[in-house]
Design a protein around this motif. Structure first.
Motif, PDB file in Angstrom:
ATOM      1  N   PRO A  76       0.851  -1.197   0.000  1.00 19.36           N
ATOM      2  CA  PRO A  76       0.000   0.000   0.000  1.00 19.36           C
ATOM      3  C   PRO A  76       0.884   1.244   0.000  1.00 19.36           C
ATOM      4  N   SER A  81       5.738   9.471   2.112  1.00 26.92           N
ATOM      5  CA  SER A  81       6.583  10.341   2.947  1.00 26.92           C
ATOM      6  C   SER A  81       7.062   9.629   4.208  1.00 26.92           C
ATOM      7  N   THR A 142       4.340  17.018   7.280  1.00 32.36           N
ATOM      8  CA  THR A 142       4.020  16.543   5.933  1.00 32.36           C
ATOM      9  C   THR A 142       2.550  16.682   5.555  1.00 32.36           C
ATOM     10  N   THR A 418       6.678   8.022  16.571  1.00 27.71           N
ATOM     11  CA  THR A 418       5.891   8.689  15.532  1.00 27.71           C
ATOM     12  C   THR A 418       6.066   8.199  14.097  1.00 27.71           C
TER      13      THR A 418
HETATM   14  C1  LIG Z   1      10.160  16.107   5.742  1.00 31.60           C
HETATM   15  C2  LIG Z   1       9.326  15.117   6.510  1.00 31.60           C
HETATM   16  C3  LIG Z   1       8.695  15.510   7.686  1.00 31.60           C
HETATM   17  C4  LIG Z   1       7.905  14.590   8.411  1.00 31.60           C
HETATM   18  N1  LIG Z   1       7.238  15.024   9.523  1.00 31.60           N
HETATM   19  C5  LIG Z   1       6.471  14.158  10.226  1.00 31.60           C
HETATM   20  C6  LIG Z   1       5.741  14.591  11.376  1.00 31.60           C
HETATM   21  O1  LIG Z   1       5.694  15.771  11.697  1.00 31.60           O
HETATM   22  N2  LIG Z   1       5.063  13.661  12.095  1.00 31.60           N
HETATM   23  C7  LIG Z   1       5.034  12.348  11.718  1.00 31.60           C
HETATM   24  O2  LIG Z   1       4.403  11.538  12.408  1.00 31.60           O
HETATM   25  N3  LIG Z   1       5.668  11.923  10.610  1.00 31.60           N
HETATM   26  C8  LIG Z   1       6.372  12.792   9.853  1.00 31.60           C
HETATM   27  N4  LIG Z   1       7.016  12.360   8.713  1.00 31.60           N
HETATM   28  C9  LIG Z   1       6.825  10.980   8.264  1.00 31.60           C
HETATM   29  C10 LIG Z   1       5.590  10.770   7.348  1.00 31.60           C
HETATM   30  O3  LIG Z   1       5.122  11.975   6.817  1.00 31.60           O
HETATM   31  C11 LIG Z   1       4.486  10.059   8.114  1.00 31.60           C
HETATM   32  O4  LIG Z   1       4.941   8.777   8.479  1.00 31.60           O
HETATM   33  C12 LIG Z   1       3.170   9.922   7.324  1.00 31.60           C
HETATM   34  O5  LIG Z   1       2.182   9.555   8.240  1.00 31.60           O
HETATM   35  C13 LIG Z   1       3.197   8.913   6.205  1.00 31.60           C
HETATM   36  O6  LIG Z   1       2.044   9.100   5.389  1.00 31.60           O
HETATM   37  P1  LIG Z   1       2.092   8.721   3.834  1.00 31.60           P
HETATM   38  O7  LIG Z   1       0.726   8.881   3.287  1.00 31.60           O
HETATM   39  O8  LIG Z   1       3.166   9.471   3.155  1.00 31.60           O
HETATM   40  O9  LIG Z   1       2.431   7.182   3.959  1.00 31.60           O
HETATM   41  P2  LIG Z   1       3.420   6.266   3.103  1.00 31.60           P
HETATM   42  O10 LIG Z   1       4.819   6.708   3.281  1.00 31.60           O
HETATM   43  O11 LIG Z   1       2.921   6.133   1.725  1.00 31.60           O
HETATM   44  O12 LIG Z   1       3.197   4.879   3.869  1.00 31.60           O
HETATM   45  C14 LIG Z   1       3.557   4.706   5.206  1.00 31.60           C
HETATM   46  C15 LIG Z   1       3.228   3.272   5.624  1.00 31.60           C
HETATM   47  O13 LIG Z   1       1.814   3.087   5.639  1.00 31.60           O
HETATM   48  C16 LIG Z   1       1.415   2.098   4.691  1.00 31.60           C
HETATM   49  N5  LIG Z   1       0.179   2.605   4.089  1.00 31.60           N
HETATM   50  C17 LIG Z   1      -0.003   3.745   3.383  1.00 31.60           C
HETATM   51  N6  LIG Z   1      -1.301   3.888   3.076  1.00 31.60           N
HETATM   52  C18 LIG Z   1      -1.952   2.814   3.581  1.00 31.60           C
HETATM   53  C19 LIG Z   1      -3.310   2.376   3.589  1.00 31.60           C
HETATM   54  N7  LIG Z   1      -4.282   3.079   3.015  1.00 31.60           N
HETATM   55  N8  LIG Z   1      -3.608   1.202   4.192  1.00 31.60           N
HETATM   56  C20 LIG Z   1      -2.647   0.464   4.794  1.00 31.60           C
HETATM   57  N9  LIG Z   1      -1.351   0.836   4.814  1.00 31.60           N
HETATM   58  C21 LIG Z   1      -1.014   1.994   4.222  1.00 31.60           C
HETATM   59  C22 LIG Z   1       2.581   1.948   3.732  1.00 31.60           C
HETATM   60  O14 LIG Z   1       2.635   0.650   3.172  1.00 31.60           O
HETATM   61  C23 LIG Z   1       3.757   2.222   4.655  1.00 31.60           C
HETATM   62  O15 LIG Z   1       4.076   1.072   5.381  1.00 31.60           O
HETATM   63  C24 LIG Z   1       7.783  13.255   7.959  1.00 31.60           C
HETATM   64  C25 LIG Z   1       8.407  12.871   6.760  1.00 31.60           C
HETATM   65  C26 LIG Z   1       9.164  13.787   6.041  1.00 31.60           C
HETATM   66  C27 LIG Z   1       9.788  13.356   4.752  1.00 31.60           C
END
Ligand SMILES: Cc1cc2nc3c(=O)[nH]c(=O)nc-3n(C[C@H](O)[C@H](O)[C@H](O)COP(=O)(O)OP(=O)(O)OC[C@H]3O[C@@H](n4cnc5c(N)ncnc54)[C@H](O)[C@@H]3O)c2cc1C
Length: 460
Positions: A76, A81, A142, A418
């Motif tokens: 998924p 991010s 993000t 987190t």
């Molecule tokens: C510059 C930067 C700043 C950040 N700041 C923060 C912050 O302030 N706080 C924080 O907590 N994190 C932060 N992060 C990390 C990131 O943004 C979080 O982990 C975010 O929640 C991931 O969401 P995503 O949609 O990008 O997930 P993805 O990266 O696409 O996926 C994350 C995980 O979830 C799974 N997944 C995705 N969608 C689903 C779904 N629908 N069903 C089941 N599984 C799924 C994926 O397989 C993967 O294992 C940051 C990252 C960066 C690069």
């Protein structure tokens, strides 16, 4: 492989399937930079077989059923991010890009809840809610890129988690497709005592137990006021003790961001606070917090300092969306950097920080900053090492990170609060959970006997 894709194209609209190399490359990696991977735990990488972009739960279900029958892994993918490699392509897989499932299905203002599809980007969701006088509440860096499903799957924490909770804490009910293709729904209620809560299977589950397709979450009325303030303390310890006092007095800032910069010790430690909500309440809280801070010897900084900090809080993530590839290769600019975000009882944070400094120095690594987010129990450290300073700088840095995380575990804390586990922290899961990891593995085997759902993640 062509046979497999031809078969898949008979099951779902071929328009949803992509094998375009540039797109597969983008979807094969998240925000884990190569420089942050421990050289001894390098994941095996494999290009995705294809990407599928479903537009409905029914299409997710068809794809998962197909993958299960054919024994093909599914990854998924939300905003990509994630910082731990949870969405990395480590086997030839079908990447399920959920970002076209981005509708808000229902909003119930009276109940302060909204039901939305999992692929909606947090910022878009917040914008839509704001048209009706509500906010999402969850506010990570993000916001412009992360999706609802990704944030739930990592149980992400945002700037204003102090009053709105983590993403997982906002979840009332979930809809997901399980590895066998069954659709699973939990009741969207504030609390129940009718058996164990099955939301927990998916909150923080990193896509290993199912694909979240929809979530009903708590939303919040737009705050009447937002009161920002900034303070400077002479030292981290001083500021920390003052923050503890604030919490003992039951003050709960929406935002608490505190930290020092080891490279600018004269600057002391800076604290940013935000109180928001009904005017009278927020003003009273801010006044009390100011009195506690002054009592702790803090200098009050101009309000503009806090406002700049607050208004620029999503900039790093906006930059990330424009240079994903470059970010993947970070650590190649001559400096390797990494950080830890750990949870510890408040009585253990300062002792941990002292012990950690020694660990860091012994490994020849530089501690760049220490900080708190949200409350005095969520502690972070940023570390760096020049590539040329020792023969294997990346190894030295990652050995330090592992030593620190094991120290946290030994002191009764948790190694990550987190960002999840992904591939990066998988090797530490046995120490983190003891027999609990075996419980998770048995659950995984029961629900996913063919191990198709995001395999090789979270130490499962
Ligand atoms: C510059 C930067 C700043 C950040 N700041 C923060 C912050 O302030 N706080 C924080 O907590 N994190 C932060 N992060 C990390 C990131 O943004 C979080 O982990 C975010 O929640 C991931 O969401 P995503 O949609 O990008 O997930 P993805 O990266 O696409 O996926 C994350 C995980 O979830 C799974 N997944 C995705 N969608 C689903 C779904 N629908 N069903 C089941 N599984 C799924 C994926 O397989 C993967 O294992 C940051 C990252 C960066 C690069």
């Amino acid at each position: 492989m062509n046979n497999l894709l031809a078969k898949l194209a008979t099951i779902i609209d071929p328009e949803r399937i992509s094998t375009e190399p540039a797109r597969l490359d983008e979807l094969s990696w998240d925000a884990l930079s190569e420089g942050r991977i421990h050289p001894r735990h390098e994941p095996a990488l494999a290009a995705p077989l294809c990407a599928v972009t479903p537009i409905s739960t029914a299409e997710v279900q068809k794809t998962v059923r197909f993958a299960n029958a054919e024994r093909v892994p599914i990854v998924p993918f939300g905003g990509g991010s994630g910082l731990m490699g949870g969405a990395l392509s480590v086997r030839p897989s079908i990447v399920l890009d959920l970002r076209r499932m981005n509708r808000i299905v229902e909003m119930d203002g009276e109940a302060a809840s909204a039901r939305a599809e999992a692929g909606v980007v947090l910022e878009a969701l917040d914008r839509q809610l704001s048209q009706s006088g509500y906010i999402l509440g969850h506010d990570p860096w993000t916001v412009p890129v992360a999706t609802l499903g990704g944030a739930i799957s990592t149980n992400s924490v945002g700037y204003r988690a102090g009053i709105y909770g983590s993403m997982g804490e906002q979840v009332l009910g979930l809809e997901a497709v399980l590895p066998n293709g069954e659709i699973f729904r939990t009741r969207a209620v504030a609390k129940h005592s009718a058996g164990i809560h099955l939301n927990a299977l998916l909150i923080g589950g990193e896509g290993c137990f199912g694909v979240i397709t929809e979530a009903t979450i708590r939303i919040f009325p737009k705050p009447e006021v937002q009161l920002l303030s900034a303070y400077r303390f002479s030292s981290f310890e001083n500021g920390y003790r003052t923050i503890q006092k604030m919490f003992q007095q039951r003050l709960r800032p929406a935002l608490l961001d505190f930290g020092d910069d080891e490279e600018a010790p004269a600057q002391g430690a800076l604290l940013y606070l935000l109180f928001e909500g009904p005017g009278a309440l927020a003003k009273a809280e801010e006044k009390l917090a100011a009195a506690v801070c002054r009592g702790g010897g803090a200098a009050v900084l101009p309000r503009g300092v806090a406002e700049d900090f607050f208004h620029n809080r999503h900039e790093v993530a906006r930059r990330f969306t424009h240079n994903r590839r470059q970010r993947r290769e970070r650590g190649r600019d001559g400096v390797y950097r990494d950080w830890i975000h750990v949870a510890l009882p408040s009585s253990k944070v300062l002792p941990f920080r002292r012990a950690a400094r020694e660990v860091v120095e012994n490994h020849g690594v530089r501690l760049q900053e220490s900080g708190l987010w949200v409350n005095p129990e969520l502690f972070s450290m940023r570390l760096g090492i020049e590539e040329r300073s020792v023969p294997n700088a990346r190894l030295a840095l990652e050995e330090t990170v592992e030593a620190l995380l094991r120290l946290v575990q030994d002191m009764g804390g948790s190694m990550e609060y987190t960002h999840g586990v992904g591939v990066k922290l998988a090797a530490l899961m046995a120490d983190e959970h003891g027999y609990g990891l075996e419980v998770m593995r048995q659950l995984k085997r029961t629900l996913d006997p063919n191990n198709i759902m995001n395999p090789d993640k979270m130490g499962l």
